[in-house]
Design a protein around this motif. Sequence first.
Motif, PDB file in Angstrom:
ATOM      1  N   GLU A   1       0.606  -1.115   0.081  1.00 62.00           N
ATOM      2  CA  GLU A   1      -0.047  -0.166   0.023  1.00 62.00           C
ATOM      3  C   GLU A   1       0.709   1.361  -0.094  1.00 62.00           C
ATOM      4  O   GLU A   1       0.330   2.347  -0.416  1.00 62.00           O
ATOM      5  CB  GLU A   1      -0.864  -0.069   1.106  1.00 62.00           C
TER       6      GLU A   1
ATOM      7  N   PHE B   1      -8.643   5.313   2.712  1.00 64.23           N
ATOM      8  CA  PHE B   1      -9.040   4.137   3.801  1.00 64.23           C
ATOM      9  C   PHE B   1      -9.138   3.062   2.599  1.00 64.23           C
ATOM     10  O   PHE B   1     -10.004   3.025   1.714  1.00 64.23           O
ATOM     11  CB  PHE B   1     -10.049   4.247   4.685  1.00 64.23           C
ATOM     12  N   ASN B   2      -8.358   1.973   2.503  1.00 66.52           N
ATOM     13  CA  ASN B   2      -8.313   0.760   1.779  1.00 66.52           C
ATOM     14  C   ASN B   2      -8.662  -0.419   2.568  1.00 66.52           C
ATOM     15  O   ASN B   2      -7.995  -0.646   3.547  1.00 66.52           O
ATOM     16  CB  ASN B   2      -6.991   0.637   0.808  1.00 66.52           C
ATOM     17  N   SER B   3      -9.569  -1.283   2.206  1.00 65.74           N
ATOM     18  CA  SER B   3      -9.814  -2.692   2.665  1.00 65.74           C
ATOM     19  C   SER B   3      -9.978  -3.750   1.655  1.00 65.74           C
ATOM     20  O   SER B   3     -10.638  -3.531   0.614  1.00 65.74           O
ATOM     21  CB  SER B   3     -11.219  -2.652   3.520  1.00 65.74           C
ATOM     22  N   ASN B   4      -9.126  -4.716   2.015  1.00 67.73           N
ATOM     23  CA  ASN B   4      -9.027  -5.765   0.783  1.00 67.73           C
ATOM     24  C   ASN B   4      -9.117  -7.155   1.577  1.00 67.73           C
ATOM     25  O   ASN B   4      -8.823  -7.676   2.616  1.00 67.73           O
ATOM     26  CB  ASN B   4      -7.811  -5.724   0.218  1.00 67.73           C
ATOM     27  N   ALA B   5      -9.931  -7.806   1.041  1.00 70.24           N
ATOM     28  CA  ALA B   5     -10.191  -9.412   1.460  1.00 70.24           C
ATOM     29  C   ALA B   5      -9.937 -10.286   0.375  1.00 70.24           C
ATOM     30  O   ALA B   5     -10.453 -10.232  -0.937  1.00 70.24           O
ATOM     31  CB  ALA B   5     -11.674  -9.542   2.159  1.00 70.24           C
TER      32      ALA B   5
ATOM     33  N   PHE C   1      -7.174 -10.515   5.075  1.00 75.27           N
ATOM     34  CA  PHE C   1      -7.864  -9.506   5.467  1.00 75.27           C
ATOM     35  C   PHE C   1      -6.724  -8.232   5.368  1.00 75.27           C
ATOM     36  O   PHE C   1      -5.802  -8.488   6.392  1.00 75.27           O
ATOM     37  CB  PHE C   1      -8.711  -9.638   6.463  1.00 75.27           C
ATOM     38  N   THR C   2      -6.788  -7.345   4.755  1.00 77.83           N
ATOM     39  CA  THR C   2      -5.833  -6.053   4.760  1.00 77.83           C
ATOM     40  C   THR C   2      -6.607  -4.716   5.074  1.00 77.83           C
ATOM     41  O   THR C   2      -7.508  -4.375   4.175  1.00 77.83           O
ATOM     42  CB  THR C   2      -5.135  -6.035   3.261  1.00 77.83           C
ATOM     43  N   ASN C   3      -6.334  -3.808   5.828  1.00 78.99           N
ATOM     44  CA  ASN C   3      -6.769  -2.875   6.085  1.00 78.99           C
ATOM     45  C   ASN C   3      -5.699  -1.669   6.199  1.00 78.99           C
ATOM     46  O   ASN C   3      -4.675  -1.779   6.924  1.00 78.99           O
ATOM     47  CB  ASN C   3      -7.642  -2.807   7.509  1.00 78.99           C
ATOM     48  N   SER C   4      -5.867  -0.503   5.329  1.00 76.46           N
ATOM     49  CA  SER C   4      -4.884   0.483   5.406  1.00 76.46           C
ATOM     50  C   SER C   4      -5.516   1.806   5.418  1.00 76.46           C
ATOM     51  O   SER C   4      -6.571   2.324   4.807  1.00 76.46           O
ATOM     52  CB  SER C   4      -3.999   0.175   4.165  1.00 76.46           C
TER      53      SER C   4
ATOM     54  N   THR D   1      -1.023   0.201   8.215  1.00 81.32           N
ATOM     55  CA  THR D   1      -1.471  -1.099   7.448  1.00 81.32           C
ATOM     56  C   THR D   1      -1.600  -2.241   8.542  1.00 81.32           C
ATOM     57  O   THR D   1      -0.515  -2.728   9.251  1.00 81.32           O
ATOM     58  CB  THR D   1      -0.755  -1.350   6.276  1.00 81.32           C
ATOM     59  N   ASN D   2      -2.594  -3.012   8.543  1.00 80.56           N
ATOM     60  CA  ASN D   2      -2.808  -4.180   9.411  1.00 80.56           C
ATOM     61  C   ASN D   2      -2.904  -5.346   8.233  1.00 80.56           C
ATOM     62  O   ASN D   2      -4.363  -5.156   7.510  1.00 80.56           O
ATOM     63  CB  ASN D   2      -3.972  -4.133  10.541  1.00 80.56           C
TER      64      ASN D   2
END
Length: 522
Positions: free
Chosen positions: A317, A360-364, A450-453, A470-471
């Motif tokens: 990211e 904010f980005n969220s990816n699964a 699961f990615t949250n940034s 980022t987690n």
Amino acid sequence: MKKLWLLTMLFFLQLPFGGINAKAQTVINKRITFGAEGTMLKDAFQQIEKSSDISISYNNSLLDDKRKVHVTKAERSLGETLDVLLKGTTCTYRAAGERNILIIAKTQDRGSIKGKVVDEKSEPLPGATVKIPGTGATAISGVDGSYTLNIVPGTYTVEASFISYETKRIQNVSVSSSTNTVLNITLSPADNKLNEVVVTALGIKREDKSLGYSAPVIKGEQLTGALSGNWTDALSGKVAGLNLIRSNSGPAGSNKIILRGENNLTGDNEALIVVDGVVINQGSGRRTSNSGESAYGTSSDNMPADYGSNLNDINPEDIETVTVLKGPGAAALYGQRGANGAIIITTKSGKKHSGLGITFNSNASLESVNRWPDLQYEYGQGTAGSRYYSYGAGPDGASTSSTSSAYGPKFDGQLFYQLDPVTQKQSTTRTPWVPYKNQIRDFFDVGQTFTNSVSVDGGSDKTTARFSATNVTNHWITPNTGYTRNSIALSVNSKINDKLTINAKVNYNNRNSDNLPAGGLW
């Protein structure tokens, strides 16, 4: 009498030809309902053939049948429909029999458009394309930039194009019969990829078109559009000559990037990794075991584990671009270290905003086993085709469990001393000898990542800053494996004066996994 016979024969000979002409005229006057909006000419002909039960024949070199046609849907004669479809071309039509239409060239006089194609400095542009859209008339400019288009009289739009130059369209160009229309065209340079800036060695920026070697650039969006457990997977297929070698030790496993094949039989063949001008080590601080030694000690009971590499810990990211330098070009910039090529990673920086820019980005993503080997469930584990099985020496004889080969007795429900899953020793009683089908398939899970940034950036004309966190949480297909990663990045750029700019970047990565998958003995 002879004259009368001759006149009679001529009369009867003319009858069939007159009949054919009448039938040909009938098919031309046949009424059909037809319409086309953005349909290719060849498809339009096919629609007419189906609706009119006729055949339309033409030469592809004479007529551009891929051009788009626009005809309002209405009832017309077949001739009127063909007139509309062939308008502006050098072709006409004629009936050939009762059910055939031939597309032929017009015999009328034609005019021409002539001129030169030049750049903004009035220098000729050889190889430029000049065409009249929708007619198939196309010309390529010569060494002196000159071109000629032959076309039937009418009013047209002329289009000129050349690589790295803006396409130019000139409308309402009139062409008269047997005359030459002079049209000189000046093209302007295009602000496209050929002017993009590429970061090379030591943070030096150069225009892409000025480089004398291959330097493909991958945007950060191409890495995160379909995010996988390991961001380097996104490099596969995007750069010619790039080979990504994976360790198959899970999403946190190490990998190697080889450019243009391996050229060293005894040394390292990996590409050099450079992040924001700093060369990083491919290792992880804890090495993967080899030669049968365990990663957790010296006991051979444990399988070696793969702790991954620093390249995997880079947060995708935060990546702005990835530039790939191949072969001698990289070697000249980085010396011996770049002999195998270099991967230049540039991370994101802050941008000027009227306020703060928050993203904010969220990816699964999910993953599962793609293919399974074909397994047999007729014979069980054993040694040399023994007719019995025993986990360790027992009443039936010596142990036959010291091999992984399925070369033992046939599964038939017979009773043997097998492994006791509770005591992990030989069972005290005999148990049925039966196969456990699909046991391996049932073992694996569906992998989840699961990615949250979140990132915040902003700044003024002289100072910009960007902060991101980022987690990543991963559960791999092997049960009780996976990892978590927390990444923090801070970038500050400040322009002190015209001769001094200070850039500061801080990155913190913390990756944790309490049960790495075994990598096998090397």
